[in-house]
Scaffold this motif. Structure first.
Motif, PDB file in Angstrom:
ATOM      1  N   HIS A   1      58.214   2.594   3.606  1.00 14.89           N
ATOM      2  CA  HIS A   1      57.724   3.956   3.591  1.00 14.89           C
ATOM      3  C   HIS A   1      58.555   4.716   4.613  1.00 14.89           C
ATOM      4  CE1 HIS A   1      53.830   6.501   4.151  1.00 14.89           C
ATOM      5  NE2 HIS A   1      54.725   7.111   3.400  1.00 14.89           N
TER       6      HIS A   1
ATOM      7  N   ASP B   1      51.812   7.974   7.921  1.00 13.07           N
ATOM      8  CA  ASP B   1      50.695   8.770   7.401  1.00 13.07           C
ATOM      9  C   ASP B   1      49.583   8.847   8.431  1.00 13.07           C
ATOM     10  OD1 ASP B   1      51.988   9.116   4.979  1.00 13.07           O
ATOM     11  OD2 ASP B   1      51.166   7.254   4.168  1.00 13.07           O
TER      12      ASP B   1
ATOM     13  N   HIS C   1      46.074  13.691   3.895  1.00 14.05           N
ATOM     14  CA  HIS C   1      46.708  13.080   5.068  1.00 14.05           C
ATOM     15  C   HIS C   1      47.970  13.854   5.402  1.00 14.05           C
ATOM     16  CE1 HIS C   1      49.239  11.290   1.935  1.00 14.05           C
ATOM     17  NE2 HIS C   1      50.127  10.983   2.872  1.00 14.05           N
TER      18      HIS C   1
ATOM     19  N   HIS D   1      51.873  13.354   5.981  1.00 14.42           N
ATOM     20  CA  HIS D   1      53.015  12.445   5.896  1.00 14.42           C
ATOM     21  C   HIS D   1      54.081  13.022   6.828  1.00 14.42           C
ATOM     22  CE1 HIS D   1      56.012   9.795   3.844  1.00 14.42           C
ATOM     23  NE2 HIS D   1      56.821  10.767   4.252  1.00 14.42           N
TER      24      HIS D   1
HETATM   25 ZN    ZN Z   1      53.274   9.027   3.355  1.00 11.94          ZN
END
Ligand code: ZN
Length: 429
Positions: free
Chosen positions: A289, A293, A368, A370
């Protein structure tokens, strides 16, 4: 109303005589009753006015010829309402309202106390209003006018040392260690350049804090500065000491403040500090990723991690509302899925400035933030990256700092504090 109409229909001289006569009647009528009349004294007030004033914790000594009355501010109260309740002449209210330095009276808070003194004629003599823990306003009649004076209230500053160990939450451990909300936020801000308080805290992390508290009559009335602190996060020890320039430095004299905050979200909005989001919010699978997050309520303010300029601010179906910021030294930070953006492309932003609010726009299943940290075009983990160093003390400044820091470091080095607070935090864990 009928009486008023009749009164108005009278001639000027008639009205005057009626007025004088009615005032006399009202004064006589008021004499034996407990009924409160604005502008005139009630019998009980006249009775107490004749007696010596009770000496209490009055800041100034009260000569016996004045009557003292204390009033607690009620919800929805204002200066006018209180003055009317106290039977103070509206001309006095007007004069005090116009007086230089009487502004604190416009910001009365429920529960605060005002002390009035009246002379034997029932006129307002003085007014005392402690409007903050360290400031009071005193208004006194002088000849035909009032004078206002601001008084600094003496507080006793005491240094305290406390410590805690995190079992379930940093907040809980800090409260158990006797820290105030302001001090907890200060502690997180001091280490916020090194530790991601939103995600990096672990059970077993420890802190020790040397701080000031302000006391009056043995009661803590305000929290003071953190003078020195230690935070052990995942086995790594960070230390900070307050210098004369009001900045915090490591024991070696390096500024705690850095070009980037570890987290663009204040930890207080994060529901759990021990729930690292390893799962991608859309696929639910663990996968590499490019960012971090942060899960927090929709509307949580998102801060610029560092100062720079906005190179992109817009919306698309994947990112939702997004903001990209370019910083000195080839760094770019990216903030995705915002509810709304509060900055525009081309705009300069300062570190810590709110650039938007957390949301669930774009390709997400839940709200959320990011967050991506890009160095020279390559995604990096901002939580483990060595960030560019800001100021470092040198020469005489460094020598001076080390001299002042030594006694504070000794307090951080004490092997065990054996504090009651520590036992408290153990019980909670
Ligand atoms: Zn993310």
């Amino acid at each position: 109303m009928v009486i008023w109409h009749a009164f108005n229909s009278l001639s000027f001289w008639h009205r005057r005589w009626v007025l004088i006569f009615s005032i006399m009647v009202m004064m006589l009528a008021a004499w034996p009753s407990q009924h409160q009349q604005p502008r005139t004294l009630t019998p009980s007030e006249i009775a107490t006015a004749a007696q010596p004033a009770l000496s209490g914790d009055e800041p100034s000594s009260a000569p016996p010829r004045y009557t003292t009355k204390r009033v607690t501010v009620r919800r929805g109260d204002n200066m006018g309402a209180i003055f009317q309740r106290m039977g103070i002449a509206s001309t006095d209210l007007h004069q005090i309202d116009q007086l230089d330095g009487s502004d604190p009276l416009r910001m009365l808070q429920p529960g605060q106390e005002l002390t009035f003194k009246f002379n034997q004629q029932g006129e307002l003599h003085s007014l005392y209003y402690p409007h903050s823990v360290e400031q009071a306003l005193k208004i006194r009649r002088q000849a035909d006018a009032f004078v206002a004076r601001s008084i600094t209230l003496a507080l006793d500053t005491r240094e305290q040392v406390t410590e805690g160990e995190i079992r379930s939450s940093f907040w809980g451990a800090a409260v158990a260690a006797g820290m105030t909300e302001d001090q907890i936020m200060d502690l997180a801000a001091i280490f916020g350049w090194d530790i991601d308080f939103a995600q990096d805290l672990q059970p077993g992390d420890r802190f020790r804090v040397v701080y000031q508290n302000k006391f009056r009559d043995d009661e803590r009335v305000a929290s003071g500065d953190i003078l020195a602190a230690e935070f052990v996060n995942q086995g790594v020890t960070y230390r900070a000491i307050l210098h004369e320039d009001d900045n915090y430095y490591t024991p070696e004299g390096k500024a705690m403040r850095k070009s980037f905050l570890r987290a663009p979200v204040n930890f207080k909005y994060i529901s759990s500090n021990f729930n690292p989001r390893r799962l991608h919010p859309v696929t639910g699978k663990i996968r590499p990723h490019n960012g971090i997050d942060y899960v927090a309520p929709v509307g949580t303010p998102i801060m610029a991690a560092g100062s720079g300029s906005v190179v992109a601010a817009g919306y698309n179906q994947f990112n939702g509302n997004y903001v990209f910021i370019k910083h000195a030294g080839n760094y770019v930070t990216k903030y995705l899925h915002l509810t709304k953006r509060t900055v525009n492309k081309g705009q300069r932003v300062k570190q810590g400035q709110t650039i938007g609010t957390l949301g669930g726009t774009g390709r997400v299943t839940g709200a959320h933030l990011h967050y991506e940290f890009v160095v020279g075009g390559i995604h990096k983990n901002p939580r483990t990256l060595t960030l560019p160093q800001a100021d470092t003390l040198t020469g005489r400044e460094l020598a001076n700092f080390k001299r002042l820091a030594a006694p504070q470091l000794a307090k951080l080095n004490q092997p065990d504090l054996q504090l009651a607070q520590r036992q408290e935090s153990d019980r909670r864990g």
